[in-house]
Design a protein around this motif. Structure first.
Motif, short mmCIF file in Angstrom:
data_model
loop_
_atom_site.label_atom_id
_atom_site.label_comp_id
_atom_site.label_asym_id
_atom_site.label_seq_id
_atom_site.Cartn_x
_atom_site.Cartn_y
_atom_site.Cartn_z
N ARG A 13 0.81 -1.22 0.00
CA ARG A 13 0.00 0.00 0.00
C ARG A 13 0.85 1.27 0.00
N ALA A 14 2.15 1.11 -0.04
CA ALA A 14 3.04 2.26 0.17
C ALA A 14 3.39 2.96 -1.12
N ARG A 15 3.53 4.28 -1.01
CA ARG A 15 3.99 5.09 -2.12
C ARG A 15 5.51 5.17 -2.09
N GLY A 16 6.15 4.97 -3.26
CA GLY A 16 7.59 5.04 -3.31
C GLY A 16 8.11 5.73 -4.56
N GLY A 17 7.32 6.58 -5.15
CA GLY A 17 7.73 7.28 -6.37
C GLY A 17 6.51 7.60 -7.22
N GLY A 18 6.74 8.32 -8.30
CA GLY A 18 5.66 8.68 -9.19
C GLY A 18 4.92 9.92 -8.70
N VAL A 19 3.71 10.11 -9.21
CA VAL A 19 2.91 11.28 -8.86
C VAL A 19 2.59 11.25 -7.38
N LEU A 20 2.74 12.39 -6.72
CA LEU A 20 2.43 12.47 -5.29
C LEU A 20 0.93 12.35 -5.05
N LYS A 21 0.56 11.49 -4.10
CA LYS A 21 -0.83 11.33 -3.70
C LYS A 21 -0.86 11.15 -2.18
N MET A 22 -1.94 11.64 -1.56
CA MET A 22 -2.07 11.40 -0.13
C MET A 22 -2.26 9.92 0.14
N GLY A 23 -3.08 9.25 -0.66
CA GLY A 23 -3.25 7.81 -0.52
C GLY A 23 -3.75 7.39 0.85
N LEU A 24 -4.72 8.11 1.39
CA LEU A 24 -5.16 7.87 2.76
C LEU A 24 -6.18 6.74 2.83
N ALA A 25 -6.09 5.97 3.93
CA ALA A 25 -7.07 4.95 4.25
C ALA A 25 -7.64 5.26 5.62
N LYS A 26 -8.95 5.09 5.79
CA LYS A 26 -9.57 5.32 7.09
C LYS A 26 -9.29 4.14 8.00
N LEU A 27 -8.86 4.44 9.22
CA LEU A 27 -8.47 3.41 10.17
C LEU A 27 -9.42 3.37 11.35
N ASP A 28 -9.60 2.17 11.93
CA ASP A 28 -10.30 2.03 13.19
C ASP A 28 -9.36 2.40 14.34
N GLU A 29 -9.94 2.64 15.50
CA GLU A 29 -9.14 2.94 16.69
C GLU A 29 -8.09 1.86 16.95
N SER A 30 -8.48 0.59 16.75
CA SER A 30 -7.57 -0.52 17.02
C SER A 30 -6.40 -0.57 16.05
N GLU A 31 -6.51 0.15 14.93
CA GLU A 31 -5.46 0.15 13.92
C GLU A 31 -4.58 1.40 14.00
N TRP A 32 -4.82 2.24 14.99
CA TRP A 32 -4.16 3.53 15.03
C TRP A 32 -2.68 3.42 15.34
N LEU A 33 -2.32 2.89 16.51
CA LEU A 33 -0.94 2.84 16.97
C LEU A 33 -0.50 1.39 17.16
N GLN A 34 0.80 1.15 17.02
CA GLN A 34 1.32 -0.20 17.21
C GLN A 34 0.94 -0.71 18.60
N PRO A 35 0.36 -1.90 18.69
CA PRO A 35 -0.17 -2.35 19.98
C PRO A 35 0.87 -2.77 21.00
N ASN A 36 2.06 -3.17 20.56
CA ASN A 36 3.08 -3.66 21.50
C ASN A 36 4.41 -2.95 21.27
N PRO A 37 4.49 -1.65 21.62
CA PRO A 37 5.73 -0.91 21.35
C PRO A 37 6.87 -1.36 22.24
N ASP A 38 8.08 -1.25 21.71
CA ASP A 38 9.30 -1.51 22.49
C ASP A 38 9.66 -0.20 23.18
N VAL A 39 9.14 -0.01 24.39
CA VAL A 39 9.33 1.28 25.07
C VAL A 39 10.79 1.50 25.47
N ALA A 40 11.53 0.43 25.67
CA ALA A 40 12.96 0.59 25.97
C ALA A 40 13.69 1.18 24.77
#
Length: 265
Positions: A13-40
């Motif tokens: 789903r990632a943009r890596g060249g070509g015409v610039l586009k926002m390419g946004l997808a709507k996310l649920d709350e559960s998809e917002w932030l990584q659920p198990n961050p390495d806080v250290a």
């Protein structure tokens, strides 16, 4: 999961060249932030790069709102240290037409310096990005103006780097990629993906921009993603190649992928 939390998941789903586009997808709350961050790792990142935290007076109240929303005490630095994502706050001053950066807590920047960007409006923030003003600026301004509290949107991109370090300071391409060859490209080229989200804070109206950094050696990616990157190289050379230094590594990447998949096919 619309946008996963690894390079392999993000690349399709990632943009890596070509015409610039926002390419946004709507996310649920559960998809917002990584659920198990390495806080250290986050604490180590900020300890190694204290200049990654930059907050103007206009960023203090939104930062406190963000921390409270995440169940934390403090402000923007505490929010970013407790999560995988780097975090930036943007606000619209009375009389302004563009949002501007009022706070940044960035342990792992992709070749930018928060102190140089603090206080800048959106178009100045993105000035180094080739084509931003012509292709994307008006659309971004409109999106930011219309973004409602509670809605979460995400997008992602990719870059080729010569280092696995998550805090990336790009060297001149002829130096950074001098050691890369078709034989070693799988281990010396690293795919860096930013998983970005946008969300308006309900009380202050500030917009939170998060940046989750994921890095993988080329050889560790799935076959489909290796072939995807190989196919993308020509378009990158025809578009943003100069800025990204693609001329220094594209042939090595293409040849590595070609040999890898000829040998296993």
């Amino acid at each position: 999961m619309i946008l996963g939390f690894s390079v392999d998941d993000l690349l399709p789903r990632a943009r890596g060249g070509g015409v610039l586009k926002m390419g946004l997808a709507k996310l649920d709350e559960s998809e917002w932030l990584q659920p198990n961050p390495d806080v250290a790792a986050r604490a180590e990142g900020f300890a190694a790069y204290p200049a990654g935290i930059q907050i103007s007076p206009d960023g203090e109240v939104p930062g406190a709102e963000l921390a409270k929303m995440l169940g934390l005490s403090g402000g923007l630095p505490e929010a970013a240290t407790a999560h995988h994502e780097d975090m930036c706050l943007l606000t619209l001053r009375p009389g302004d037409e563009q949002y501007r950066l009022v706070g940044a807590a960035v342990a792992w920047p992709s070749d930018w310096t928060p102190a140089d960007k603090l206080g800048l409006p959106l178009r100045a923030l993105h000035a180094p990005i080739q084509g931003y003003e012509e292709q994307l600026a008006s659309g971004v301004d409109h999106f930011m103006a219309k973004l409602k509290a509670g809605a979460i949107y995400g997008r992602c991109n990719w870059f080729i780097a010569a280092t696995p370090e998550r805090r990336w300071v790009a060297e001149p391409p002829e130096i950074a990629f001098a050691h890369v060859s078709p034989e070693n490209a799988g281990e010396t080229l690293f795919v860096r993906s930013e998983r970005q989200t946008l969300r308006r804070l309900p009380e202050t109206g500030a917009i939170l921009f998060t940046i989750g950094i994921y890095v993988s050696p080329l050889a560790a990616l799935s076959r489909g993603n290796q072939l995807r990157l190989s196919e993308a190289m020509q378009g990158l050379l025809d578009g943003e190649g100069d800025r990204r230094g693609a001329g220094q590594y594209a042939d090595a990447l293409i040849q590595f992928v070609k040999k890898r998949h000829r040998d296993i096919s």
